[in-house]
Design an enzyme around this catalytic site. Structure first.
Site, PDB file in Angstrom:
ATOM      1  N   ASP A   1      56.646  56.027  72.871  1.00 20.29           N
ATOM      2  CA  ASP A   1      57.422  54.818  72.599  1.00 20.29           C
ATOM      3  C   ASP A   1      58.567  55.097  71.636  1.00 20.29           C
ATOM      4  O   ASP A   1      58.369  55.730  70.596  1.00 20.29           O
ATOM      5  CB  ASP A   1      56.526  53.757  71.943  1.00 20.29           C
ATOM      6  CG  ASP A   1      55.550  53.133  72.931  1.00 20.29           C
ATOM      7  OD1 ASP A   1      55.931  52.965  74.100  1.00 20.29           O
ATOM      8  OD2 ASP A   1      54.426  52.808  72.518  1.00 20.29           O
TER       9      ASP A   1
ATOM     10  N   HIS B   1      57.138  37.710  74.501  1.00 20.44           N
ATOM     11  CA  HIS B   1      57.238  37.065  73.185  1.00 20.44           C
ATOM     12  C   HIS B   1      56.921  35.578  73.257  1.00 20.44           C
ATOM     13  O   HIS B   1      56.774  34.930  72.235  1.00 20.44           O
ATOM     14  CB  HIS B   1      58.635  37.282  72.603  1.00 20.44           C
ATOM     15  CG  HIS B   1      58.980  38.732  72.493  1.00 20.44           C
ATOM     16  ND1 HIS B   1      59.539  39.436  73.548  1.00 20.44           N
ATOM     17  CD2 HIS B   1      58.799  39.620  71.504  1.00 20.44           C
ATOM     18  CE1 HIS B   1      59.697  40.691  73.174  1.00 20.44           C
ATOM     19  NE2 HIS B   1      59.260  40.827  71.947  1.00 20.44           N
TER      20      HIS B   1
HETATM   21  N1  GLN Z   1      52.999  50.666  73.039  1.00 23.59           N
HETATM   22  C1  GLN Z   1      53.365  49.643  72.112  1.00 23.59           C
HETATM   23  C2  GLN Z   1      52.676  48.355  72.479  1.00 23.59           C
HETATM   24  O1  GLN Z   1      52.417  48.152  73.621  1.00 23.59           O
HETATM   25  C3  GLN Z   1      54.871  49.423  72.097  1.00 23.59           C
HETATM   26  C4  GLN Z   1      55.261  48.415  71.065  1.00 23.59           C
HETATM   27  C5  GLN Z   1      56.765  48.208  70.909  1.00 23.59           C
HETATM   28  O2  GLN Z   1      57.522  48.464  71.787  1.00 23.59           O
HETATM   29  N2  GLN Z   1      57.204  47.709  69.789  1.00 23.59           N
HETATM   30  O3  GLN Z   1      52.401  47.517  71.643  1.00 23.59           O
END
Ligand code: GLN
Ligand code: ZN
Length: 758
Positions: free
Chosen positions: A599, A694
């Site tokens: 990520d 969100h």
């Molecule tokens: N792998 C993380 C999640 O799924 C990615 C979080 C993010 O992009 N901030 O929570």
């Protein structure tokens, strides 16, 4: 006699008192009065601490219950009209309506304050915007501060910065609002002068950005209009050099200018050479953005000639507002005792200023003991065997050209991967996390408190992983994840397992409103003593025949969300992180995890403020990412994930990261980002998020089908993935399952249409 002052103090409170008071008020448990009481006592405590540090001027007006940019809008009576709030009658409750939205109006947009992790509310302007100054928003705290006998220096966000940081809602030129805005500032400043205020700090941080010529040209006339009516103005710049604006800076009719000597030390020499006579020079010599103790001995040596040249006209300060650092190191009773003396939080930074003033005004001997203690701490940090790890240095030096390159180019890799993955067109996956339920959080809290033993905790997490796997299988997702139940935070989780980090207990920094972050402190060479995620991923893979995606946080994001050592270039620290993550990637691969996501949600926010510096950053950031990923076999599929849209301008750099698959956030902008992909031919696979995680809203099948068709117009079906736009940890299971169910139905419908045509 040189002077000392401060630009702003953290408002959240040493124990996050403001956060808890806000949240009680928002839940309806506390009255507005109770919140106002907490806010007032925090302000008073902070002023008294600053007074005790011997500051000649203490900032007033830097406090805000939610955000200082929002407060500026109330002060100037420039509220977005859509909320229907009359600025003249606005109460202390109203800023929250703008910040958090109402039943009928969405909240104001929020964005990052320059390159920090603080978020401000974006002013909304249009051609009809008017201003009606409401001085009480500043006069009330001013009276409070004066009642405490504090030498108050009101702080205002300057007119050009306010306009630049805002957005025009109707496409009109916001600079056209400047004359009316200046009338408002003039009236406010005249009021402050009539109140007997002698100095006003007026922040113009946008002077360090790439500004169009007409905006730069507006500065001198704007300040020529304000200065005659105002108290003495100290114009504050920070976060970047303004050396290339030397003529402008020198010509501004202001009584003083503040320069950031930490971020941009070179500018001091070039600007000070012909510093205008009578003008105060405020030097930001204490780092307001990081937590390292200042080298007072070195600073005294550098500053002595300036103090001799400028005398009373030399002021010293933190480089910027202390908003960006935690409040008080003294509370950190559990912090690593070797590292603790290397650090300074807001309270300690004020003490550093006090010592500098004393050393310059009364001679070094007057602070001999403190200087010795400082030298001892600086030397201890410099020579600590825990900071330098020769093995890490050797590894870094041994990096070869090509170590950051996969064996084959993407088309061959894609074939090797598809040979074993056998994925359908439009493969489906998620971003990594599944709901962090209260059961999960309670189990972790109990384990940390010693009430649950490690075995029991592991079993509890394995049960969560099993649940997540079963649910994904039932939904019919193609590439599964384990759900990240065992992780508190995507950076802290890795930092805790890497060498080179320490953690604070109360090192909170405001991110927005009541939300705070507690960045790890990256103090030394980084290495990975042992595997960090392998056991969890292997366990998850053992539960299913479908491919299990390993989940890691990338080097750039760990760097960006930590307090980073300042004794070597960030690029070097990032490469150390990259090597540590590379080890984990290879261990995952060896353990049979052959889809691995690294990520990088913070990749974009690391961009420097000035465009001229972008290429260098993007180069080392993409290199670090590749270094972490490139050790694997062609058949191992590397994913990455980024949030917060606006990638248009950095797509080539994202392509240069060379991940096999990138999942990105696009759904909030209705896939606007896809336009960029129409122009730039992104070479690898991409999963533009098809719904916004969100919001608790369940997206319909239909809207996701539409988005997928939009995506197919610019991304070939063979390289298009289907996924939500971010991790699901903040959602509950009911929302998550319903949304994913619809996502899979939409995918099947679109796939059916494709097999007919492909
Ligand atoms: N792998 C993380 C999640 O799924 C990615 C979080 C993010 O992009 N901030 O929570
Ligand atoms: Zn994300």
């Amino acid at each position: 006699m040189i002077k000392i002052h401060n630009l702003g103090f953290p408002r959240i409170g040493a124990q996050r008192e403001l956060k808890f008071a806000l949240e009680r008020y928002w839940r309806g448990e506390d009255s507005l009065d109770a919140l106002a009481h907490t806010a007032r006592s925090l302000r008073q405590r902070h002023w008294l601490a600053q007074k005790a540090a011997g500051l000649d001027w203490v900032p007033v007006g830097d406090f805000a219950s939610y955000d200082h940019v929002l407060n500026t809008l109330f002060l100037l009576g420039a509220l977005p009209t859509r909320f229907g709030i009359d600025p003249a009658r606005a109460t202390q409750a109203d800023p929250f309506i703008l910040a958090r939205g109402s039943a009928t109006q969405p909240a104001m947009e929020m964005t990052k304050w320059f390159d920090s992790n603080y978020h401000y509310l974006v002013p909304e302007f249009d051609r009809h915007t008017t201003f009606a100054v409401q001085p009480r928003w500043l006069l009330e705290p001013l009276a409070e501060a004066r009642a405490l006998g504090v030498a108050a220096k009101p702080v205002l966000l300057g007119p050009l910065s306010l306009l630049w940081l805002g957005k025009s809602k109707d496409g009109s030129d916001r600079l056209a609002l400047l004359p009316a805005l200046l009338d408002a500032y003039a009236s406010l400043l005249a009021t402050l002068k009539a109140e007997g205020v002698s100095w006003v700090q007026i922040d113009e941080p946008v002077l360090g950005l790439d500004l169009p010529a007409n905006w730069l040209a507006a500065y001198a006339p704007a300040y020529a209009r304000l200065s005659p009516l105002a108290p003495q103005l100290l114009l504050a710049t920070y976060f970047a050099s303004v050396a290339d604006r030397r003529a402008l800076i020198h010509a501004l009719p202001v009584a003083g200018v503040h320069l950031d000597a930490v971020r941009a030390p070179q500018q001091v020499v070039s600007l000070v050479a012909d510093w205008p006579a009578d003008r105060v020079l405020s030097l930001g010599v204490i780092d307001g953005r990081n937590i390292w103790r200042a080298d007072l001995n070195a600073l005294l040596a550098q500053l002595a000639p300036l103090a001799a040249q400028l005398g009373e006209r030399l002021w010293l300060a933190p480089s910027c507002s202390l908003l960006h650092v935690p409040v008080d190191l003294a509370q950190e009773s559990e912090l690593d005792p070797e590292v603790k003396p290397w650090l300074a939080f807001a309270v300690q930074k004020l003490n550093e200023l006090k010592l500098l003033a004393k050393g310059l005004n009364q001679g070094r001997e007057s602070i001999a003991n403190e200087l010795a203690a400082c030298r001892h701490a600086i030397d201890s940090r410099r020579h600590s065997p825990r900071v330098v790890n020769p093995l890490v240095r050797q590894r870094l030096a041994a990096i070869q050209r090509g170590d950051d390159q996969r064996h084959s180019a993407y088309p061959q890799r894609a074939q090797a991967q598809q040979a074993w993955l056998r994925l359908p067109l439009l493969p489906t996956t998620t971003i990594g996390s599944f709901p962090q339920t209260s059961d999960i959080r309670n189990a972790r809290a109990a384990w940390r408190a010693g009430q649950l033993d490690t075995d029991a905790y592991q079993h509890a997490m394995q049960a969560e992983i099993t649940l997540a796997v079963r649910k994904q299988e039932a939904l019919g997702l193609d590439v599964l994840v384990h759900g990240e139940a065992e992780r508190n935070d995507m950076v802290e989780y890795f930092g805790e397992q890497l060498d080179g980090f320490v953690f604070t207990r109360y090192g909170w920094v405001q991110s927005y409103g009541s939300r705070c972050v507690k960045p790890p402190i990256l103090f030394g060479d980084v290495s990975r003593p042992q595997p960090m995620t392998v056991a969890w991923s292997v366990y998850a893979q053992s539960l299913t025949d479908r491919p299990m995606k390993g989940m890691l946080t990338g080097p750039v994001t760990v760097l960006q969300w930590s307090f980073v050592r300042d004794d070597q270039p960030r690029a070097d620290t990032c490469r150390q992180l990259a090597l540590a993550i590379r080890d984990e990637v290879l261990d995952l691969e060896n353990a049979g995890i052959r889809v691995i996501q690294i990520d990088e949600p913070a990749f974009r926010e690391g961009l420097p403020l000035r465009h001229a510096d972008w290429a260098h950053y993007l180069d080392w950031a993409a290199h670090s990412f590749r270094l972490s990923a490139a050790g694997v076999d062609d058949a191992t599929q590397i994913h990455t994930h980024m949030c917060y849209s606006e990638f248009h301008d950095i797509l080539p750099a994202i392509a240069a990261m060379d991940a096999d698959v990138i999942t990105i956030e696009t759904s909030r902008s209705d896939m606007e980002l896809l336009d960029a992909f129409a122009e730039f031919d992104y070479p690898n696979a991409i999963g533009p998020g098809v719904y916004d995680i969100h919001s608790p809203r369940i997206p319909s099948v239909n809207e996701m089908t539409l988005l997928l068709h939009k995506a197919l117009a610019v991304i070939p079906a063979q390289r298009l993935w289907v996924n939500p736009d971010c991790g699901l940890k903040t959602r509950n299971w009911a929302e998550t399952e319903a949304a994913l169910e619809n996502m899979l139905t939409a995918t099947r419908q679109v796939r059916a249409g494709l097999t007919e045509t492909v």
